[in-house]
Structures are given as structure tokens and as C-alpha cells.
Design a protein around this motif. Structure first.
Motif, PDB file in Angstrom:
ATOM      1  N   VAL A   1      10.766   5.071  -3.504  1.00 46.77           N
ATOM      2  CA  VAL A   1       9.241   4.664  -4.606  1.00 46.77           C
ATOM      3  C   VAL A   1       9.011   3.671  -4.650  1.00 46.77           C
ATOM      4  CG1 VAL A   1       7.505   5.189  -6.580  1.00 46.77           C
ATOM      5  CG2 VAL A   1       9.052   7.245  -5.879  1.00 46.77           C
ATOM      6  N   LEU A   2       7.666   3.025  -4.178  1.00 49.69           N
ATOM      7  CA  LEU A   2       7.398   1.448  -4.284  1.00 49.69           C
ATOM      8  C   LEU A   2       6.094   1.345  -5.659  1.00 49.69           C
ATOM      9  CD1 LEU A   2       7.222   0.545  -0.950  1.00 49.69           C
ATOM     10  CD2 LEU A   2       8.603  -0.744  -1.686  1.00 49.69           C
ATOM     11  N   ASP A   3       6.219   0.328  -6.890  1.00 50.75           N
ATOM     12  CA  ASP A   3       5.263   0.807  -7.032  1.00 50.75           C
ATOM     13  C   ASP A   3       4.807  -0.340  -7.915  1.00 50.75           C
ATOM     14  OD1 ASP A   3       3.952   0.780 -10.398  1.00 50.75           O
ATOM     15  OD2 ASP A   3       6.083   1.541 -11.306  1.00 50.75           O
ATOM     16  N   PHE A   4       3.298  -0.716  -7.317  1.00 52.37           N
ATOM     17  CA  PHE A   4       2.881  -1.547  -7.200  1.00 52.37           C
ATOM     18  C   PHE A   4       2.493  -2.326  -8.821  1.00 52.37           C
ATOM     19  CE2 PHE A   4       2.359  -2.337  -2.060  1.00 52.37           C
ATOM     20  CZ  PHE A   4       3.069  -1.531  -2.102  1.00 52.37           C
ATOM     21  N   SER A   5       2.249  -1.384  -9.673  1.00 50.58           N
ATOM     22  CA  SER A   5       1.832  -1.833 -11.023  1.00 50.58           C
ATOM     23  C   SER A   5       1.363  -3.276 -11.505  1.00 50.58           C
ATOM     24  CB  SER A   5       1.770  -0.669 -12.137  1.00 50.58           C
ATOM     25  OG  SER A   5       3.532  -0.816 -11.937  1.00 50.58           O
ATOM     26  N   GLU A   6       2.452  -3.441 -10.893  1.00 52.26           N
ATOM     27  CA  GLU A   6       2.791  -4.882 -11.869  1.00 52.26           C
ATOM     28  C   GLU A   6       2.065  -6.336 -10.217  1.00 52.26           C
ATOM     29  OE1 GLU A   6       6.161  -5.955 -13.806  1.00 52.26           O
ATOM     30  OE2 GLU A   6       5.815  -4.300 -15.694  1.00 52.26           O
ATOM     31  N   LEU A   7       2.097  -6.401  -9.310  1.00 52.38           N
ATOM     32  CA  LEU A   7       1.603  -6.934  -8.540  1.00 52.38           C
ATOM     33  C   LEU A   7       0.780  -7.369  -8.533  1.00 52.38           C
ATOM     34  CD1 LEU A   7       3.317  -7.628  -4.997  1.00 52.38           C
ATOM     35  CD2 LEU A   7       1.887  -6.324  -4.384  1.00 52.38           C
ATOM     36  N   ARG A   8       0.629  -8.971  -8.365  1.00 48.35           N
ATOM     37  CA  ARG A   8      -0.696 -10.051  -8.856  1.00 48.35           C
ATOM     38  C   ARG A   8      -0.457 -11.426  -7.800  1.00 48.35           C
ATOM     39  NH1 ARG A   8      -0.957  -6.782 -12.052  1.00 48.35           N
ATOM     40  NH2 ARG A   8      -0.747  -6.645 -14.030  1.00 48.35           N
ATOM     41  N   ARG A   9       1.016 -11.454  -6.477  1.00 49.69           N
ATOM     42  CA  ARG A   9       0.248 -12.016  -5.986  1.00 49.69           C
ATOM     43  C   ARG A   9       1.445 -11.705  -4.409  1.00 49.69           C
ATOM     44  NH1 ARG A   9      -0.686 -17.199  -3.890  1.00 49.69           N
ATOM     45  NH2 ARG A   9       0.366 -18.062  -3.798  1.00 49.69           N
ATOM     46  N   VAL A  10       1.093 -11.770  -3.259  1.00 51.89           N
ATOM     47  CA  VAL A  10       2.172 -11.769  -2.507  1.00 51.89           C
ATOM     48  C   VAL A  10       1.172 -12.189  -1.033  1.00 51.89           C
ATOM     49  CG1 VAL A  10       0.437  -9.437  -1.565  1.00 51.89           C
ATOM     50  CG2 VAL A  10       2.848  -9.556  -0.787  1.00 51.89           C
ATOM     51  N   THR A  11       2.605 -13.539  -0.753  1.00 47.24           N
ATOM     52  CA  THR A  11       2.009 -13.918   1.195  1.00 47.24           C
ATOM     53  C   THR A  11       2.151 -12.951   1.850  1.00 47.24           C
ATOM     54  OG1 THR A  11       4.404 -14.765   1.107  1.00 47.24           O
ATOM     55  CG2 THR A  11       3.229 -16.192  -0.493  1.00 47.24           C
ATOM     56  N   PRO A  12       1.571 -13.962   2.897  1.00 47.33           N
ATOM     57  CA  PRO A  12       1.759 -12.917   4.541  1.00 47.33           C
ATOM     58  C   PRO A  12       3.509 -12.919   4.685  1.00 47.33           C
ATOM     59  CG  PRO A  12       0.321 -14.857   4.765  1.00 47.33           C
ATOM     60  CD  PRO A  12       0.738 -14.921   3.120  1.00 47.33           C
ATOM     61  N   ALA A  13       4.489 -13.566   4.314  1.00 51.78           N
ATOM     62  CA  ALA A  13       5.608 -13.309   4.209  1.00 51.78           C
ATOM     63  C   ALA A  13       6.258 -11.572   3.571  1.00 51.78           C
ATOM     64  CB  ALA A  13       6.442 -13.974   3.743  1.00 51.78           C
ATOM     65  N   GLY A  14       6.099 -11.975   2.328  1.00 53.13           N
ATOM     66  CA  GLY A  14       5.981 -10.747   1.526  1.00 53.13           C
ATOM     67  C   GLY A  14       5.534  -8.847   1.895  1.00 53.13           C
ATOM     68  N   LEU A  15       3.768  -9.128   2.844  1.00 48.15           N
ATOM     69  CA  LEU A  15       3.629  -7.577   3.093  1.00 48.15           C
ATOM     70  C   LEU A  15       4.433  -7.847   4.747  1.00 48.15           C
ATOM     71  CD1 LEU A  15       0.267  -9.672   2.704  1.00 48.15           C
ATOM     72  CD2 LEU A  15       0.851  -7.139   1.411  1.00 48.15           C
ATOM     73  N   ALA A  16       4.423  -8.876   5.144  1.00 48.03           N
ATOM     74  CA  ALA A  16       5.090  -8.177   6.505  1.00 48.03           C
ATOM     75  C   ALA A  16       6.710  -7.879   6.452  1.00 48.03           C
ATOM     76  CB  ALA A  16       4.769  -9.674   8.076  1.00 48.03           C
ATOM     77  N   ALA A  17       7.675  -8.382   5.435  1.00 46.21           N
ATOM     78  CA  ALA A  17       8.446  -7.790   5.300  1.00 46.21           C
ATOM     79  C   ALA A  17       8.810  -6.405   4.725  1.00 46.21           C
ATOM     80  CB  ALA A  17       9.250  -9.014   4.632  1.00 46.21           C
ATOM     81  N   LEU A  18       7.464  -6.272   3.547  1.00 47.13           N
ATOM     82  CA  LEU A  18       7.521  -4.927   2.863  1.00 47.13           C
ATOM     83  C   LEU A  18       7.215  -3.624   4.395  1.00 47.13           C
ATOM     84  CD1 LEU A  18       7.176  -3.209   0.819  1.00 47.13           C
ATOM     85  CD2 LEU A  18       5.062  -3.925   0.284  1.00 47.13           C
ATOM     86  N   VAL A  19       5.900  -4.275   5.243  1.00 47.38           N
ATOM     87  CA  VAL A  19       5.468  -3.325   5.513  1.00 47.38           C
ATOM     88  C   VAL A  19       6.910  -2.850   7.503  1.00 47.38           C
ATOM     89  CG1 VAL A  19       3.966  -2.688   8.012  1.00 47.38           C
ATOM     90  CG2 VAL A  19       2.939  -3.717   6.208  1.00 47.38           C
ATOM     91  N   ALA A  20       7.417  -3.976   7.972  1.00 51.29           N
ATOM     92  CA  ALA A  20       8.512  -3.400   8.847  1.00 51.29           C
ATOM     93  C   ALA A  20      10.008  -3.118   7.858  1.00 51.29           C
ATOM     94  CB  ALA A  20       9.470  -5.140   9.173  1.00 51.29           C
ATOM     95  N   THR A  21      10.480  -3.097   6.489  1.00 44.68           N
ATOM     96  CA  THR A  21      10.902  -2.533   5.969  1.00 44.68           C
ATOM     97  C   THR A  21      10.177  -0.862   6.136  1.00 44.68           C
ATOM     98  OG1 THR A  21      11.353  -4.747   4.679  1.00 44.68           O
ATOM     99  CG2 THR A  21      12.607  -2.346   3.584  1.00 44.68           C
ATOM    100  N   VAL A  22       9.322  -1.034   5.188  1.00 45.73           N
ATOM    101  CA  VAL A  22       8.667   0.376   4.761  1.00 45.73           C
ATOM    102  C   VAL A  22       8.544   1.454   6.001  1.00 45.73           C
ATOM    103  CG1 VAL A  22       6.757   2.288   4.723  1.00 45.73           C
ATOM    104  CG2 VAL A  22       7.068  -0.019   2.910  1.00 45.73           C
ATOM    105  N   VAL A  23       8.642   0.760   7.425  1.00 47.75           N
ATOM    106  CA  VAL A  23       8.902   1.910   9.189  1.00 47.75           C
ATOM    107  C   VAL A  23      10.124   1.423   9.749  1.00 47.75           C
ATOM    108  CG1 VAL A  23       8.399   0.938  11.451  1.00 47.75           C
ATOM    109  CG2 VAL A  23       6.473   0.429   9.869  1.00 47.75           C
ATOM    110  N   ARG A  24      10.987   1.260   8.560  1.00 49.91           N
ATOM    111  CA  ARG A  24      11.987   1.181   9.161  1.00 49.91           C
ATOM    112  C   ARG A  24      12.418   2.368   8.293  1.00 49.91           C
ATOM    113  NH1 ARG A  24      17.111   0.021   5.855  1.00 49.91           N
ATOM    114  NH2 ARG A  24      16.093  -2.190   5.176  1.00 49.91           N
ATOM    115  N   TRP A  25      12.519   2.526   6.759  1.00 50.05           N
ATOM    116  CA  TRP A  25      13.099   3.418   5.691  1.00 50.05           C
ATOM    117  C   TRP A  25      12.878   4.886   6.576  1.00 50.05           C
ATOM    118  CZ3 TRP A  25      11.326   0.322   1.257  1.00 50.05           C
ATOM    119  CH2 TRP A  25      12.001   0.020   0.896  1.00 50.05           C
TER     120      TRP A  25
END
Lengths: 311, 103
Positions: free
Chosen positions: A32-56
């Protein structure tokens, strides 16, 4: 496993975030990914998150996204195609504006690497498609590093790769990130039987991958200079490069020595993440930068062979 | 008879795929090295390339036919960055024939 995304996934928040993504999961465990506190994310964070979600998902873990209503940057995440790339469709109560010159939404790295390079470079350096345009050097540099890094993802990772980028027009920074969910650099060396890789750490393997003519594929299509020159171009522009693979991290900045370390809490990033930042004002002559990077890597002869060039 | 190949017409203005370059070299250049007195690789209209592409095309030729193949090769219409890549590919090919590279 519940993962509360931290408020800031920026330069200082990226490594703890990667450690969170690298936590081991039990078989069939839900994420479960909780986005409620997220305020700022760089392209690196986004690319790593997508790659990991796809892997999961590939590993048969169910992944759900929560706290979206409370997330103050939901619109930004939608514009960056975070959810779309993860296979989640959300209603968009806004009109999308032209991304050119501002950002590159998260994009899957497919086999059309040259087309992808053109699209992304055009987005980061609008107008640079025209030879002689003031943005043409940034366009060419972006195209080069994007295509070489994407080739690495496709040829070595045995996973899927994603790219994203952003331009900060006020400070003149261009940030690029590519993440894959594959086997990592060390494993790609070990799988082809390089004896020297047997006792290596992940950080040592990343350092080795930057040496010229070191490749886990070899001729005729790969001579092991792609990542070497990407790093060289970063150095020439006095930019910043970070490569994360497995437990290892390597950083190149304007300091003379490159720095290696491990992810916090013995965490592992399952795949490889390459993050670069260039300052636009330092990209004034692409051919000169490429020449200097080749010289620095020992890839150009002191006295050239007799090569015939015609206009 | 000379062989002249327009890289722009065959691959477009941006060259990124080393696998395509290797396939092209083996199928469209190598068979003519012994036959043609001159092989002109015309890069007119090519805006950019990466090392993967140029190395697969040029370093491979030198590896197969030794540095002597340079006497037959002419690189036409290269912009400054393509010239840098060709210089480096030639150097790589020379090192490979000398056994100084184990990529």
C-alpha cells in the motif's frame, strides 16, 4: 507492507526513499503506497517508483495507491504520468499544458531508442532540433546521454526501464533520471562469468562499469563506452551524476574524486537508477564536450590515424 | 567501382542503435571491402549519433580488416561531433586489433 511516501523525495530524500522501496516482501504480500504527505518528488523518485511498482506487480504483489485526495501534488503526479505508467487511470480535473521546455513525463523505454531520444531531447531543449539554434548543444547532449543510458537498460538490465526529466528554468538545471527493475550491474557482470566480479560489491561494480571498454555484452554491438562517456560528459559540464544499483551508490560531482557508498539500512535497490543534473549554461559546445570526454577517458589517440573526411 | 552509402537515407538523422549498425556493417559494407577501391560513408544530414552506433560500424570494420581498411574508407559530410565519434571508433578498432581491449 504500508509505505508512507516521505514529504520530500528530492536530492536529500532520494536515498531513504530507495531504501523504503527496497524492503523485502513476503510472497504475495500486498503493498500500500500512501501519498498523503508527499509534497515534492524529483524525476529520479518518479522513475524509481514506477520501475518498482511494475516489478512488484511482476512478482504478483498487489499494489494500491492511497491518500491521493490529501496529496497536495496530485495534479503534478498526474501530469508526470506516474499513475498512467503504473496502469492506474485517474480522472484529470485540469487541462494539460505544453510540457516542452519544462518536463518529460515518466515514459517506458522501448526499443525505439533513437525516437525516444529525439522526443525527450526536444522536450528538454525546445528548438534545439534545428542545427545552429541556441538550444542545439543541450539538445545533442541530452540525446546522447539518453540514448546511451537507454541502450544500457535495454541490453543489460533484463528488466523494464523508465525515464523522466525536468528543467528548472530559473536555475537553468536539467535533471534526467532512468530507472530499471532488472538484475543490476554486478549481477550482469557475474552472469557472463567475469572472474573479477565474483567478490565485488555493488559499489565496486558500478565503478567498474564506468571504466572504458568494460561491458557484459561485448562486440559487435557493445563496446562498453556508453556509461563511461555519459559520466565523462557530466564531468565536462561540471554536472552531477548518481548511479544506484543493488546496495551500491556512486556519485560524481564537481569534486575531483568520485564517491561510492551503500544505501542506508543495508537496503537494496533492485535494478539500476541513473540520475544526472546538468547546468544549461555549461553546455555551450557539444562537440567540444564530447571530444574532451573522449580524451579524458583515453578513447582518442594522441596522434590520429589517417582518416579521410570529405565535406 | 566505388561504393557510396547515404547513412541519412538508411537510418535517419539520429543514430542510436548499435545492433542495427553492426547488422548494416556485416551485410552492406563488409562484402565490398575486398571488391571496391573506395567505400564512401556519407553522413550528410546526420545530426547526431552515439558511440554504440559508430563503434559498431567503424571499429568493427577495422577489427575485421585491420587498419589498412582506412585506405579505402572515406567519411563524407560529418559534423564535428560525428568526427569525434569516428576518431574514437577508429582508435578503438586499432586497439582491438592490437589485442589491447577485451570488451
Amino acid at each position: 507492507m504500508n509505505i508512507l511516501l516521505p514529504a520530500q523525495i528530492n536530492a536529500s530524500g532520494l536515498l531513504p526513499f530507495l531504501a523504503l522501496l527496497g524492503k523485502p516482501l513476503a510472497a504475495d504480500e500486498e503493498v500500500v503506497l500512501d501519498f498523503s504527505e508527499l509534497r515534492r518528488v524529483t524525476p529520479a523518485g518518479l522513475a524509481a517508483l514506477v520501475a518498482t511498482v511494475v516489478r512488484w506487480r511482476r512478482e504478483h504483489h498487489s499494489v494500491t495507491f492511497e491518500g491521493l485526495k490529501a496529496c497536495s501534488i496530485l495534479g503534478y503526479l498526474q501530469r508526470m504520468d506516474l499513475f498512467k505508467t503504473c496502469g492506474v487511470e485517474l480522472r484529470e480535473p485540469f487541462q494539460r499544458h505544453e510540457a516542452k521546455g519544462r518536463f518529460v513525463p515518466v515514459r517506458f523505454i522501448d526499443h525505439q531508442v533513437d525516437t525516444m531520444g529525439n522526443d525527450l531531447a526536444g522536450c528538454l531543449a525546445p528548438g534545439g532540433e534545428d542545427y545552429g539554434h541556441p538550444m542545439s548543444h543541450l539538445y545533442d547532449l541530452s540525446w546522447y546521454v539518453l540514448t546511451e543510458t537507454a541502450n544500457n537498460v535495454r541490453q543489460h538490465s533484463r528488466g523494464l526501464g523508465y525515464v523522466s526529466a525536468q528543467v528548472n528554468r530559473t536555475e537553468g538545471f536539467v535533471r534526467l533520471a532512468m530507472a530499471d527493475n532488472g538484475c543490476g550491474i554486478l549481477k550482469s557482470f557475474q552472469d557472463v562469468g567475469f572472474k573479477w566480479s565474483k567478490r565485488m560489491t555493488d559499489a565496486e561494480a558500478i565503478r567498474k562499469a564506468l571504466e572504458p571498454t568494460v561491458s557484459s555484452k561485448g562486440s559487435p554491438t557493445n563496446e562498453g563506452v556508453g556509461l563511461t562517456l555519459v559520466a565523462g560528459l557530466v564531468r565536462q559540464t561540471k554536472g552531477w551524476l548518481m548511479i544506484v544499483s543493488g546496495q551500491g551508490i556512486l556519485q560524481i560531482s564537481d569534486e575531483p574524486r568520485l564517491k561510492t557508498m551503500n544505501l542506508p539500512e543495508n537496503a537494496r535497490y533492485q535494478g539500476t537508477l541513473v540520475v544526472m543534473t546538468f547546468r544549461q549554461q555549461n553546455v555551450l559546445d557539444y562537440a567540444a564536450l564530447l571530444h574532451a570526454a573522449k580524451i579524458d577517458a583515453g578513447l582518442l589517440p594522441r596522434a590520429g590515424e589517417d582518416i579521410r573526411f570529405l565535406p | 567501382m566505388n561504393l557510396e552509402l547515404s547513412i541519412r537515407e538508411l537510418f535517419g538523422s539520429h543514430l542510436a542503435d548499435g545492433a542495427k549498425a553492426a547488422e548494416f556493417r556485416m551485410g552492406r559494407i563488409e562484402p565490398y571491402v575486398e571488391i571496391c577501391p573506395q567505400i564512401i560513408l556519407d553522413f550528410t544530414g546526420v545530426r547526431n549519433a552515439n558511440s554504440s552506433f559508430i563503434n559498431a560500424m567503424v571499429a568493427g570494420l577495422i577489427e575485421q580488416h585491420s587498419v589498412k581498411v582506412l585506405k579505402k574508407l572515406v567519411f563524407k559530410g560529418c559534423n564535428p561531433s560525428i568526427q569525434v565519434l569516428i576518431h574514437a571508433a577508429v582508435e578503438l578498432g586499432v586497439r582491438k586489433t592490437a589485442g589491447r581491449v577485451n570488451a
